[in-house]
Design an enzyme around this catalytic site. Sequence first.
Site, PDB file in Angstrom:
ATOM      1  N   SER A  22      25.612  27.487  48.887  1.00 12.68           N
ATOM      2  CA  SER A  22      25.791  27.556  47.436  1.00 12.68           C
ATOM      3  C   SER A  22      26.208  26.194  46.880  1.00 12.68           C
ATOM      4  O   SER A  22      26.649  25.326  47.639  1.00 12.68           O
ATOM      5  CB  SER A  22      26.891  28.582  47.128  1.00 12.68           C
ATOM      6  OG  SER A  22      27.430  28.399  45.831  1.00 12.68           O
ATOM      7  N   TYR A  72      34.868  32.912  46.813  1.00 12.46           N
ATOM      8  CA  TYR A  72      33.448  32.614  47.040  1.00 12.46           C
ATOM      9  C   TYR A  72      33.289  31.173  47.512  1.00 12.46           C
ATOM     10  O   TYR A  72      32.565  30.882  48.475  1.00 12.46           O
ATOM     11  CB  TYR A  72      32.689  32.840  45.737  1.00 12.46           C
ATOM     12  CG  TYR A  72      31.206  32.707  45.799  1.00 12.46           C
ATOM     13  CD1 TYR A  72      30.584  31.528  45.380  1.00 12.46           C
ATOM     14  CD2 TYR A  72      30.406  33.749  46.232  1.00 12.46           C
ATOM     15  CE1 TYR A  72      29.199  31.398  45.405  1.00 12.46           C
ATOM     16  CE2 TYR A  72      29.019  33.626  46.243  1.00 12.46           C
ATOM     17  CZ  TYR A  72      28.426  32.447  45.840  1.00 12.46           C
ATOM     18  OH  TYR A  72      27.048  32.310  45.858  1.00 12.46           O
TER      19      TYR A  72
HETATM   20  P1  NAP Z   1      22.462  39.680  44.783  1.00 16.95           P
HETATM   21  O1  NAP Z   1      21.443  39.834  43.720  1.00 16.95           O
HETATM   22  O2  NAP Z   1      23.847  40.169  44.541  1.00 16.95           O
HETATM   23  O3  NAP Z   1      21.907  40.310  46.158  1.00 16.95           O
HETATM   24  C1  NAP Z   1      22.748  40.275  47.288  1.00 16.95           C
HETATM   25  C2  NAP Z   1      22.219  41.308  48.247  1.00 16.95           C
HETATM   26  O4  NAP Z   1      23.091  41.398  49.382  1.00 16.95           O
HETATM   27  C3  NAP Z   1      22.176  42.696  47.591  1.00 16.95           C
HETATM   28  O5  NAP Z   1      21.039  43.416  48.002  1.00 16.95           O
HETATM   29  C4  NAP Z   1      23.439  43.305  48.147  1.00 16.95           C
HETATM   30  O6  NAP Z   1      23.438  44.711  48.138  1.00 16.95           O
HETATM   31  C5  NAP Z   1      23.424  42.770  49.562  1.00 16.95           C
HETATM   32  N1  NAP Z   1      24.730  42.956  50.222  1.00 16.95           N
HETATM   33  C6  NAP Z   1      25.951  42.742  49.685  1.00 16.95           C
HETATM   34  N2  NAP Z   1      26.892  43.053  50.578  1.00 16.95           N
HETATM   35  C7  NAP Z   1      26.250  43.489  51.697  1.00 16.95           C
HETATM   36  C8  NAP Z   1      26.684  43.978  52.972  1.00 16.95           C
HETATM   37  N3  NAP Z   1      27.980  44.078  53.277  1.00 16.95           N
HETATM   38  N4  NAP Z   1      25.741  44.341  53.875  1.00 16.95           N
HETATM   39  C9  NAP Z   1      24.422  44.249  53.580  1.00 16.95           C
HETATM   40  N5  NAP Z   1      23.940  43.802  52.382  1.00 16.95           N
HETATM   41  C10 NAP Z   1      24.868  43.432  51.471  1.00 16.95           C
HETATM   42  O7  NAP Z   1      22.600  38.152  45.154  1.00 16.95           O
HETATM   43  P2  NAP Z   1      21.558  36.952  45.057  1.00 16.95           P
HETATM   44  O8  NAP Z   1      21.777  36.237  43.783  1.00 16.95           O
HETATM   45  O9  NAP Z   1      20.189  37.416  45.429  1.00 16.95           O
HETATM   46  O10 NAP Z   1      22.177  36.045  46.218  1.00 16.95           O
HETATM   47  C11 NAP Z   1      21.746  36.159  47.546  1.00 16.95           C
HETATM   48  C12 NAP Z   1      22.518  35.117  48.311  1.00 16.95           C
HETATM   49  O11 NAP Z   1      22.367  33.842  47.661  1.00 16.95           O
HETATM   50  C13 NAP Z   1      24.015  35.378  48.342  1.00 16.95           C
HETATM   51  O12 NAP Z   1      24.547  34.955  49.583  1.00 16.95           O
HETATM   52  C14 NAP Z   1      24.552  34.483  47.220  1.00 16.95           C
HETATM   53  O13 NAP Z   1      25.912  34.127  47.441  1.00 16.95           O
HETATM   54  C15 NAP Z   1      23.655  33.304  47.357  1.00 16.95           C
HETATM   55  N6  NAP Z   1      23.534  32.449  46.177  1.00 16.95           N
HETATM   56  C16 NAP Z   1      23.138  32.978  44.986  1.00 16.95           C
HETATM   57  C17 NAP Z   1      22.971  32.096  43.905  1.00 16.95           C
HETATM   58  C18 NAP Z   1      22.544  32.573  42.547  1.00 16.95           C
HETATM   59  O14 NAP Z   1      22.639  31.767  41.594  1.00 16.95           O
HETATM   60  N7  NAP Z   1      22.082  33.792  42.403  1.00 16.95           N
HETATM   61  C19 NAP Z   1      23.172  30.738  44.073  1.00 16.95           C
HETATM   62  C20 NAP Z   1      23.604  30.261  45.321  1.00 16.95           C
HETATM   63  C21 NAP Z   1      23.763  31.135  46.365  1.00 16.95           C
HETATM   64  P3  NAP Z   1      24.196  45.408  46.890  1.00 16.95           P
HETATM   65  O15 NAP Z   1      23.200  45.384  45.772  1.00 16.95           O
HETATM   66  O16 NAP Z   1      24.542  46.795  47.353  1.00 16.95           O
HETATM   67  O17 NAP Z   1      25.438  44.587  46.586  1.00 16.95           O
HETATM   68  C1  GCO Z   2      29.187  31.296  39.667  1.00 18.33           C
HETATM   69  C2  GCO Z   2      27.820  31.589  40.219  1.00 18.33           C
HETATM   70  C3  GCO Z   2      27.530  30.661  41.366  1.00 18.33           C
HETATM   71  C4  GCO Z   2      26.167  30.972  41.932  1.00 18.33           C
HETATM   72  C5  GCO Z   2      25.835  30.064  43.048  1.00 18.33           C
HETATM   73  C6  GCO Z   2      25.758  28.636  42.635  1.00 18.33           C
HETATM   74  O1  GCO Z   2      29.882  32.256  39.299  1.00 18.33           O
HETATM   75  O2  GCO Z   2      29.522  30.106  39.609  1.00 18.33           O
HETATM   76  O3  GCO Z   2      27.709  32.932  40.633  1.00 18.33           O
HETATM   77  O4  GCO Z   2      28.505  30.793  42.345  1.00 18.33           O
HETATM   78  O5  GCO Z   2      26.118  32.260  42.417  1.00 18.33           O
HETATM   79  O6  GCO Z   2      26.635  30.263  44.151  1.00 18.33           O
HETATM   80  O7  GCO Z   2      25.191  27.917  43.710  1.00 18.33           O
END
Ligand code: NAP
Ligand code: GCO
Length: 264
Positions: free
Chosen positions: A144, A157
Amino acid sequence: MVNFNLDNKIALVTGASYGIGFAIAKGLADAGAKIVFNDINLELVEKGIAAYKEAGIEAHGYVCDVTDETAVNELVAKIEAEVGVIDILVNNAGIIRRIPMHEMSADEFRKVIDVDLNAPFIVSKAVIPSMIKKGHGKIINICSMMSELGRETVSAYAAAKGGLKMLTKNIASEYGEFNIQCNGIGPGYIATPQTAPLRETQPDGSRHPFDSFIIAKTPAARWGDPEDLAGPAVFLASDASNFINGHILYVDGGILAYIGKQPK
Ligand code: NAP
Ligand code: GCO
Protein backbone atom coordinates in the site's frame (compact mmCIF):
# COMPACT_ATOMS: atom_id res chain seq x y z
CA MET A 1 12.20 -14.13 -25.74
CA VAL A 2 10.82 -12.42 -22.62
CA ASN A 3 8.25 -14.76 -21.09
CA PHE A 4 5.09 -13.22 -19.60
CA ASN A 5 3.13 -16.40 -20.28
CA LEU A 6 1.43 -18.14 -17.31
CA ASP A 7 0.17 -21.25 -19.15
CA ASN A 8 -0.07 -24.31 -16.86
CA LYS A 9 0.49 -22.17 -13.77
CA ILE A 10 -1.92 -22.32 -10.82
CA ALA A 11 -2.54 -19.00 -9.06
CA LEU A 12 -4.20 -18.57 -5.65
CA VAL A 13 -5.49 -15.03 -5.08
CA THR A 14 -6.87 -14.46 -1.59
CA GLY A 15 -9.99 -12.36 -1.01
CA ALA A 16 -10.61 -12.20 -4.76
CA SER A 17 -14.41 -12.27 -5.22
CA TYR A 18 -14.25 -8.64 -6.33
CA GLY A 19 -12.07 -5.53 -6.14
CA ILE A 20 -8.32 -5.56 -6.68
CA GLY A 21 -8.06 -9.33 -6.14
CA PHE A 22 -10.60 -10.03 -8.85
CA ALA A 23 -8.86 -7.70 -11.33
CA ILE A 24 -5.47 -9.26 -10.62
CA ALA A 25 -6.88 -12.80 -10.96
CA LYS A 26 -8.52 -11.87 -14.28
CA GLY A 27 -5.18 -10.51 -15.53
CA LEU A 28 -3.39 -13.69 -14.48
CA ALA A 29 -6.08 -15.77 -16.22
CA ASP A 30 -5.72 -13.68 -19.40
CA ALA A 31 -2.01 -14.62 -19.32
CA GLY A 32 -2.90 -18.32 -19.09
CA ALA A 33 -3.02 -19.09 -15.36
CA LYS A 34 -5.62 -21.35 -13.74
CA ILE A 35 -7.36 -19.27 -11.04
CA VAL A 36 -8.10 -20.36 -7.51
CA PHE A 37 -9.51 -17.85 -5.02
CA ASN A 38 -10.98 -17.77 -1.56
CA ASP A 39 -13.19 -15.38 0.31
CA ILE A 40 -14.60 -15.05 3.75
CA ASN A 41 -18.07 -16.53 3.14
CA LEU A 42 -19.97 -18.75 0.69
CA GLU A 43 -22.13 -15.90 -0.65
CA LEU A 44 -19.04 -13.96 -1.72
CA VAL A 45 -17.39 -17.06 -3.20
CA GLU A 46 -20.51 -17.88 -5.24
CA LYS A 47 -20.75 -14.26 -6.42
CA GLY A 48 -17.09 -14.44 -7.35
CA ILE A 49 -17.44 -17.70 -9.30
CA ALA A 50 -20.32 -16.17 -11.24
CA ALA A 51 -18.32 -13.01 -11.96
CA TYR A 52 -15.33 -15.03 -13.18
CA LYS A 53 -17.64 -17.16 -15.35
CA GLU A 54 -19.09 -14.00 -16.87
CA ALA A 55 -15.51 -13.00 -17.72
CA GLY A 56 -14.97 -16.40 -19.36
CA ILE A 57 -12.88 -17.78 -16.49
CA GLU A 58 -13.55 -21.17 -14.84
CA ALA A 59 -12.24 -20.21 -11.39
CA HIS A 60 -12.06 -22.53 -8.39
CA GLY A 61 -13.54 -20.79 -5.32
CA TYR A 62 -13.24 -21.79 -1.67
CA VAL A 63 -14.51 -20.36 1.61
CA CYS A 64 -11.61 -19.67 3.95
CA ASP A 65 -10.74 -17.07 6.56
CA VAL A 66 -7.08 -16.37 5.86
CA THR A 67 -6.41 -15.56 9.53
CA ASP A 68 -7.25 -19.15 10.53
CA GLU A 69 -4.04 -21.19 10.15
CA THR A 70 -5.80 -24.58 10.39
CA ALA A 71 -8.35 -23.55 7.76
CA VAL A 72 -5.58 -22.19 5.49
CA ASN A 73 -3.57 -25.42 5.73
CA GLU A 74 -6.71 -27.42 4.93
CA LEU A 75 -7.44 -25.06 2.00
CA VAL A 76 -3.97 -25.49 0.50
CA ALA A 77 -4.18 -29.30 0.86
CA LYS A 78 -7.64 -29.25 -0.79
CA ILE A 79 -6.37 -27.09 -3.66
CA GLU A 80 -3.36 -29.38 -4.20
CA ALA A 81 -5.70 -32.41 -4.28
CA GLU A 82 -8.40 -30.86 -6.47
CA VAL A 83 -6.51 -28.42 -8.71
CA GLY A 84 -2.77 -28.85 -8.27
CA VAL A 85 0.27 -27.32 -6.56
CA ILE A 86 0.11 -23.52 -6.25
CA ASP A 87 2.74 -21.82 -8.42
CA ILE A 88 1.66 -18.22 -7.73
CA LEU A 89 0.27 -16.80 -4.49
CA VAL A 90 -1.21 -13.29 -4.34
CA ASN A 91 -1.83 -12.23 -0.73
CA ASN A 92 -4.60 -9.76 -1.51
CA ALA A 93 -7.23 -10.20 1.24
CA GLY A 94 -7.24 -7.18 3.48
CA ILE A 95 -9.28 -4.87 5.66
CA ILE A 96 -8.93 -1.33 6.91
CA ARG A 97 -10.42 0.41 9.95
CA ARG A 98 -10.25 4.21 9.79
CA ILE A 99 -10.26 5.26 13.47
CA PRO A 100 -8.14 7.93 15.24
CA MET A 101 -5.46 5.93 17.07
CA HIS A 102 -6.32 7.30 20.50
CA GLU A 103 -9.90 6.11 19.97
CA MET A 104 -8.97 2.68 18.56
CA SER A 105 -9.23 -0.38 20.82
CA ALA A 106 -6.37 -2.87 20.98
CA ASP A 107 -8.76 -5.51 19.62
CA GLU A 108 -9.57 -3.36 16.57
CA PHE A 109 -5.84 -2.78 16.01
CA ARG A 110 -5.12 -6.51 16.35
CA LYS A 111 -7.89 -7.41 13.86
CA VAL A 112 -6.31 -5.29 11.12
CA ILE A 113 -2.84 -6.68 11.87
CA ASP A 114 -4.32 -10.20 11.82
CA VAL A 115 -5.83 -9.92 8.35
CA ASP A 116 -3.29 -7.62 6.68
CA LEU A 117 -0.04 -9.01 8.13
CA ASN A 118 -0.49 -12.29 10.02
CA ALA A 119 -2.59 -13.82 7.22
CA PRO A 120 0.01 -13.24 4.46
CA PHE A 121 2.52 -14.97 6.79
CA ILE A 122 0.11 -17.90 7.35
CA VAL A 123 -0.76 -18.37 3.66
CA SER A 124 2.83 -17.91 2.45
CA LYS A 125 4.05 -20.45 5.04
CA ALA A 126 1.40 -22.91 3.80
CA VAL A 127 2.42 -22.74 0.11
CA ILE A 128 6.22 -22.46 0.37
CA PRO A 129 7.01 -26.16 1.08
CA SER A 130 5.36 -27.29 -2.18
CA MET A 131 7.00 -24.43 -4.08
CA ILE A 132 10.39 -25.63 -2.78
CA LYS A 133 9.59 -29.20 -3.88
CA LYS A 134 8.45 -27.95 -7.31
CA GLY A 135 11.60 -25.86 -7.72
CA HIS A 136 9.89 -22.51 -8.26
CA GLY A 137 7.28 -20.16 -6.87
CA LYS A 138 5.98 -16.59 -6.98
CA ILE A 139 4.56 -14.76 -3.97
CA ILE A 140 3.06 -11.30 -4.48
CA ASN A 141 1.99 -9.33 -1.40
CA ILE A 142 -0.46 -6.48 -1.87
CA CYS A 143 1.10 -3.64 0.07
CA SER A 144 0.00 0.00 0.00
CA MET A 145 0.96 3.68 -0.02
CA MET A 146 0.80 3.06 3.72
CA SER A 147 3.80 0.77 3.42
CA GLU A 148 5.69 4.07 3.01
CA LEU A 149 3.49 6.88 4.32
CA GLY A 150 1.21 7.52 7.28
CA ARG A 151 -1.96 9.53 7.62
CA GLU A 152 -4.61 10.21 10.20
CA THR A 153 -6.88 7.31 11.29
CA VAL A 154 -5.01 4.44 9.62
CA SER A 155 -2.41 3.53 12.30
CA ALA A 156 -3.21 -0.21 12.31
CA TYR A 157 -3.37 -0.43 8.53
CA ALA A 158 -0.07 1.44 8.06
CA ALA A 159 1.63 -0.71 10.71
CA ALA A 160 0.36 -3.85 8.95
CA LYS A 161 1.29 -2.72 5.44
CA GLY A 162 4.70 -1.49 6.62
CA GLY A 163 5.23 -4.90 8.18
CA LEU A 164 4.04 -6.59 5.00
CA LYS A 165 6.74 -4.70 3.06
CA MET A 166 9.39 -6.15 5.37
CA LEU A 167 7.80 -9.63 5.38
CA THR A 168 8.04 -9.47 1.58
CA LYS A 169 11.75 -8.66 1.78
CA ASN A 170 12.34 -11.39 4.34
CA ILE A 171 10.57 -14.11 2.34
CA ALA A 172 12.66 -13.00 -0.64
CA SER A 173 15.81 -13.27 1.47
CA GLU A 174 15.00 -16.64 3.03
CA TYR A 175 13.64 -18.47 -0.04
CA GLY A 176 15.39 -16.91 -3.02
CA GLU A 177 17.80 -19.85 -3.15
CA PHE A 178 14.82 -22.15 -3.89
CA ASN A 179 13.89 -20.10 -6.97
CA ILE A 180 10.99 -18.50 -5.11
CA GLN A 181 10.56 -14.79 -5.82
CA CYS A 182 8.57 -12.73 -3.33
CA ASN A 183 7.66 -9.17 -4.31
CA GLY A 184 5.02 -6.62 -3.41
CA ILE A 185 2.62 -4.47 -5.34
CA GLY A 186 1.87 -1.12 -3.69
CA PRO A 187 -1.36 0.22 -5.20
CA GLY A 188 -2.03 3.92 -4.93
CA TYR A 189 -5.60 5.04 -4.34
CA ILE A 190 -7.82 2.61 -6.25
CA ALA A 191 -11.60 2.86 -6.79
CA THR A 192 -12.94 -0.19 -4.93
CA PRO A 193 -15.49 -0.78 -2.15
CA GLN A 194 -12.66 -0.31 0.38
CA THR A 195 -12.16 3.31 -0.67
CA ALA A 196 -15.79 4.08 -1.51
CA PRO A 197 -16.26 6.09 1.74
CA LEU A 198 -13.41 8.39 0.63
CA ARG A 199 -15.08 9.12 -2.72
CA GLU A 200 -18.70 9.67 -1.70
CA THR A 201 -20.35 12.69 -3.30
CA GLN A 202 -21.18 15.24 -0.60
CA PRO A 203 -24.79 16.25 0.24
CA ASP A 204 -24.28 19.48 -1.69
CA GLY A 205 -23.16 17.48 -4.75
CA SER A 206 -19.48 18.38 -4.34
CA ARG A 207 -16.61 15.90 -4.38
CA HIS A 208 -15.55 14.32 -1.06
CA PRO A 209 -12.65 16.44 0.28
CA PHE A 210 -10.42 13.34 0.34
CA ASP A 211 -11.32 12.64 -3.29
CA SER A 212 -10.13 16.13 -4.27
CA PHE A 213 -7.04 15.67 -2.08
CA ILE A 214 -6.02 12.46 -3.86
CA ILE A 215 -6.62 13.96 -7.31
CA ALA A 216 -4.25 16.81 -6.33
CA LYS A 217 -1.67 14.35 -4.93
CA THR A 218 -1.67 12.11 -8.03
CA PRO A 219 0.21 13.28 -11.17
CA ALA A 220 -2.19 11.10 -13.17
CA ALA A 221 -4.95 13.25 -11.59
CA ARG A 222 -7.23 10.25 -11.22
CA TRP A 223 -7.99 7.35 -8.90
CA GLY A 224 -6.60 4.04 -10.06
CA ASP A 225 -8.80 1.32 -11.48
CA PRO A 226 -8.34 -2.25 -10.21
CA GLU A 227 -7.43 -3.18 -13.80
CA ASP A 228 -4.34 -0.92 -13.53
CA LEU A 229 -2.87 -3.59 -11.26
CA ALA A 230 -3.33 -6.58 -13.58
CA GLY A 231 -0.29 -5.95 -15.81
CA PRO A 232 2.13 -5.44 -12.91
CA ALA A 233 0.80 -8.63 -11.31
CA VAL A 234 1.29 -10.63 -14.52
CA PHE A 235 4.85 -9.28 -14.73
CA LEU A 236 5.69 -10.28 -11.14
CA ALA A 237 3.97 -13.67 -11.57
CA SER A 238 5.86 -14.51 -14.78
CA ASP A 239 9.36 -15.69 -15.68
CA ALA A 240 9.99 -12.15 -16.93
CA SER A 241 10.66 -11.15 -13.29
CA ASN A 242 12.74 -14.14 -12.18
CA PHE A 243 15.64 -11.91 -11.11
CA ILE A 244 13.43 -9.44 -9.24
CA ASN A 245 13.11 -10.35 -5.56
CA GLY A 246 12.15 -8.37 -2.48
CA HIS A 247 10.93 -5.41 -4.54
CA ILE A 248 7.78 -3.38 -3.89
CA LEU A 249 6.37 -2.20 -7.23
CA TYR A 250 4.29 0.93 -6.56
CA VAL A 251 1.39 1.28 -8.97
CA ASP A 252 0.25 4.68 -7.76
CA GLY A 253 0.00 7.03 -10.73
CA GLY A 254 3.06 8.84 -9.33
CA ILE A 255 1.80 9.75 -5.84
CA LEU A 256 5.06 8.79 -4.12
CA ALA A 257 7.05 10.96 -6.57
CA TYR A 258 4.92 14.10 -6.26
CA ILE A 259 4.62 16.84 -3.63
CA GLY A 260 1.10 17.54 -4.88
CA LYS A 261 -0.54 20.15 -7.09
CA GLN A 262 -0.20 23.67 -5.69
CA PRO A 263 -3.55 25.20 -4.70
CA LYS A 264 -4.63 27.82 -7.27
P1 NAP B 1 -11.89 -4.83 -0.62
O1 NAP B 1 -12.74 -4.28 -1.70
O2 NAP B 1 -12.24 -4.55 0.80
O3 NAP B 1 -11.72 -6.42 -0.83
C1 NAP B 1 -10.96 -7.13 0.12
C2 NAP B 1 -11.35 -8.58 -0.01
O4 NAP B 1 -10.69 -9.35 0.99
C3 NAP B 1 -12.86 -8.76 0.19
O5 NAP B 1 -13.38 -9.74 -0.67
C4 NAP B 1 -12.89 -9.23 1.63
O6 NAP B 1 -14.06 -9.95 1.96
C5 NAP B 1 -11.67 -10.13 1.67
N1 NAP B 1 -11.29 -10.45 3.06
C6 NAP B 1 -11.25 -9.61 4.11
N2 NAP B 1 -10.89 -10.28 5.20
C7 NAP B 1 -10.71 -11.58 4.84
C8 NAP B 1 -10.36 -12.77 5.54
N3 NAP B 1 -10.10 -12.77 6.85
N4 NAP B 1 -10.28 -13.93 4.84
C9 NAP B 1 -10.54 -13.96 3.51
N5 NAP B 1 -10.90 -12.86 2.78
C10 NAP B 1 -10.97 -11.69 3.46
O7 NAP B 1 -10.41 -4.32 -0.81
P2 NAP B 1 -9.61 -3.88 -2.11
O8 NAP B 1 -9.70 -2.41 -2.24
O9 NAP B 1 -9.97 -4.75 -3.27
O10 NAP B 1 -8.14 -4.22 -1.59
C11 NAP B 1 -7.56 -5.48 -1.80
C12 NAP B 1 -6.18 -5.39 -1.21
O11 NAP B 1 -5.51 -4.23 -1.75
C13 NAP B 1 -6.18 -5.19 0.30
O12 NAP B 1 -5.08 -5.86 0.87
C14 NAP B 1 -5.99 -3.67 0.45
O13 NAP B 1 -5.39 -3.35 1.70
C15 NAP B 1 -5.06 -3.40 -0.68
N6 NAP B 1 -5.02 -2.01 -1.15
C16 NAP B 1 -6.17 -1.40 -1.56
C17 NAP B 1 -6.06 -0.10 -2.08
C18 NAP B 1 -7.26 0.68 -2.55
O14 NAP B 1 -7.11 1.90 -2.78
N7 NAP B 1 -8.40 0.06 -2.72
C19 NAP B 1 -4.82 0.51 -2.19
C20 NAP B 1 -3.68 -0.17 -1.73
C21 NAP B 1 -3.81 -1.44 -1.23
P3 NAP B 1 -15.22 -9.09 2.70
O15 NAP B 1 -15.95 -8.40 1.59
O16 NAP B 1 -16.06 -10.10 3.43
O17 NAP B 1 -14.54 -8.12 3.66
C1 GCO C 1 -6.92 5.30 3.16
C2 GCO C 1 -7.03 4.37 1.99
C3 GCO C 1 -5.67 3.83 1.63
C4 GCO C 1 -5.80 2.87 0.47
C5 GCO C 1 -4.48 2.34 0.08
C6 GCO C 1 -3.54 3.39 -0.39
O1 GCO C 1 -7.82 5.28 4.01
O2 GCO C 1 -5.92 6.04 3.19
O3 GCO C 1 -7.93 3.31 2.26
O4 GCO C 1 -5.12 3.19 2.73
O5 GCO C 1 -6.60 1.80 0.80
O6 GCO C 1 -3.93 1.52 1.04
O7 GCO C 1 -2.43 2.74 -0.97
